[in-house]
Design an enzyme around this catalytic site. Structure first.
Site, mmCIF file in Angstrom:
data_model
loop_
_atom_site.group_PDB
_atom_site.id
_atom_site.type_symbol
_atom_site.label_atom_id
_atom_site.label_comp_id
_atom_site.label_asym_id
_atom_site.label_seq_id
_atom_site.Cartn_x
_atom_site.Cartn_y
_atom_site.Cartn_z
ATOM 1 N N LYS A 104 0.842 -1.195 0.000
ATOM 2 C CA LYS A 104 0.000 0.000 0.000
ATOM 3 C C LYS A 104 0.880 1.249 0.000
ATOM 4 O O LYS A 104 1.610 1.498 0.958
ATOM 5 C CB LYS A 104 -0.929 -0.015 1.211
ATOM 6 C CG LYS A 104 -1.865 -1.225 1.234
ATOM 7 C CD LYS A 104 -2.757 -1.264 2.453
ATOM 8 C CE LYS A 104 -1.989 -1.511 3.731
ATOM 9 N NZ LYS A 104 -2.865 -1.776 4.881
ATOM 10 N N THR A 126 -8.972 9.369 8.316
ATOM 11 C CA THR A 126 -8.632 8.126 7.615
ATOM 12 C C THR A 126 -8.382 6.963 8.578
ATOM 13 O O THR A 126 -7.766 5.970 8.201
ATOM 14 C CB THR A 126 -7.383 8.336 6.748
ATOM 15 O OG1 THR A 126 -6.309 8.809 7.592
ATOM 16 C CG2 THR A 126 -7.634 9.355 5.655
ATOM 17 N N GLY A 183 -8.617 3.634 10.256
ATOM 18 C CA GLY A 183 -9.200 2.350 9.882
ATOM 19 C C GLY A 183 -9.036 1.957 8.429
ATOM 20 O O GLY A 183 -9.598 0.941 8.002
ATOM 21 N N THR A 184 -8.235 2.711 7.672
ATOM 22 C CA THR A 184 -8.107 2.393 6.241
ATOM 23 C C THR A 184 -7.525 1.005 6.012
ATOM 24 O O THR A 184 -7.989 0.266 5.142
ATOM 25 C CB THR A 184 -7.233 3.434 5.515
ATOM 26 O OG1 THR A 184 -6.032 3.633 6.254
ATOM 27 C CG2 THR A 184 -7.956 4.751 5.373
ATOM 28 N N GLY A 185 -6.488 0.641 6.760
ATOM 29 C CA GLY A 185 -5.845 -0.660 6.549
ATOM 30 C C GLY A 185 -6.762 -1.817 6.870
ATOM 31 O O GLY A 185 -6.868 -2.789 6.093
ATOM 32 N N CYS A 186 -7.452 -1.725 8.002
ATOM 33 C CA CYS A 186 -8.401 -2.772 8.388
ATOM 34 C C CYS A 186 -9.510 -2.886 7.348
ATOM 35 O O CYS A 186 -9.937 -3.984 6.968
ATOM 36 C CB CYS A 186 -9.021 -2.454 9.743
ATOM 37 S SG CYS A 186 -7.847 -2.160 11.083
#
Length: 260
Positions: free
Chosen positions: A173, A204, A206-209
């Site tokens: 990412k 932003t 929580g984007t990875g989860c």
């Protein structure tokens, strides 16, 4: 039948990341979300004030309870704070006939550590080898492989370094780079460069989860890895665009943006 998807991760009391983000994403994408909680955090828009890991036997019992009775079409991992937990979850996934998406969570959005340094080697040697897709961000790539990504040109080298640990696919990412939000999906031979406009929105959390859960949900619905990751990228881009203020710090992405 609505596909069942299992998340193995930590709880975020503020509702923006972790188990809560995973279940919201799964609902938005039309699958049935189930959970194995690995840790409880006291967390809000300002950061993580505390974290308490659950015993390995509690994690294993939750997993077996769901898989043995209900079954799963795909599994996603998030916060696994200790080497002992990493090994236990890797063993459970290895015994489960379903694709697995590994989000090798190292720190929170606010920079709070969520993985013990001693657990890094367990992620490399036990968890990544059972992953269908690994979804590290640039900081996680650096911690796992030593490769530091300074520009888009470095993404391929970063992906190769992660693939060396055994996942079938990796999504590196590149959201922390300047310019458009660019991610590289590859299995070492096939490459997909996923680009999206960068939204000027600080909320932003929580984007990875959310991305990892979206990939898992699409895999559970029968999509190929490239199809699932492409669809997940579109979903998380919309969620970032709709991110909203919550508390005094960084707010969450909006998991329900698809409902209008």
């Amino acid at each position: 039948m609505i596909p069942g998807v299992l998340t193995v991760a930590g709880s975020d009391s503020g509702g923006g990341a972790g188990i809560q983000a995973d279940l919201k994403t799964m609902l938005a994408l039309g699958v049935h979300g189930m959970s194995v909680i690995t840790a409880v955090t006291a967390q809000n828009s300002l950061g993580v004030q505390g974290a308490w890991e659950l015993p390995v036997e509690a994690v294993r019992a939750q997993y077996r309870s769901v898989v043995d009775d209900i079954g799963v079409r795909a599994v996603k991992t998030g916060m696994l704070s200790s080497a002992e937990l990493v090994h236990a979850v890797a063993e459970l996934i290895g015994e489960t006939d379903a694709p697995a998406v590994v989000d090798p969570v190292g720190v929170s959005k606010h920079g709070d550590p969520l993985l013990a340094p001693s657990a890094l080697d367990s992620v490399r040697t036990a968890l990544l080898p059972v992953a269908t897709v690994a979804t590290p961000n640039l900081d996680e790539v650096a911690h796992l492989t030593g490769v530091r990504v300074e520009s888009e040109d470095d993404l391929r080298r970063a992906a190769e370094a992660v693939l060396a640990y055994g996942p079938r696919w990796v999504v590196v990412k590149g959201g922390h780079l300047a310019g458009d939000a660019v991610d590289l999906l590859t299995d070492g031979s096939e490459e997909h460069w996923l680009r999206a406009p960068r939204h000027d929105n600080r909320h932003t959390h929580g984007t990875g989860c959310t991305l990892a859960s979206a990939i898992t949900s699409q895999l559970a619905k029968g999509q190929s890895v490239p199809e699932a990751v492409t669809a997940a990228k579109e979903y998380v881009t919309g969620a970032i665009a709709a991110g909203f203020a919550l508390g005094a710090g960084i707010g969450p992405v909006h998991h329900g943006w698809v409902f209008g």
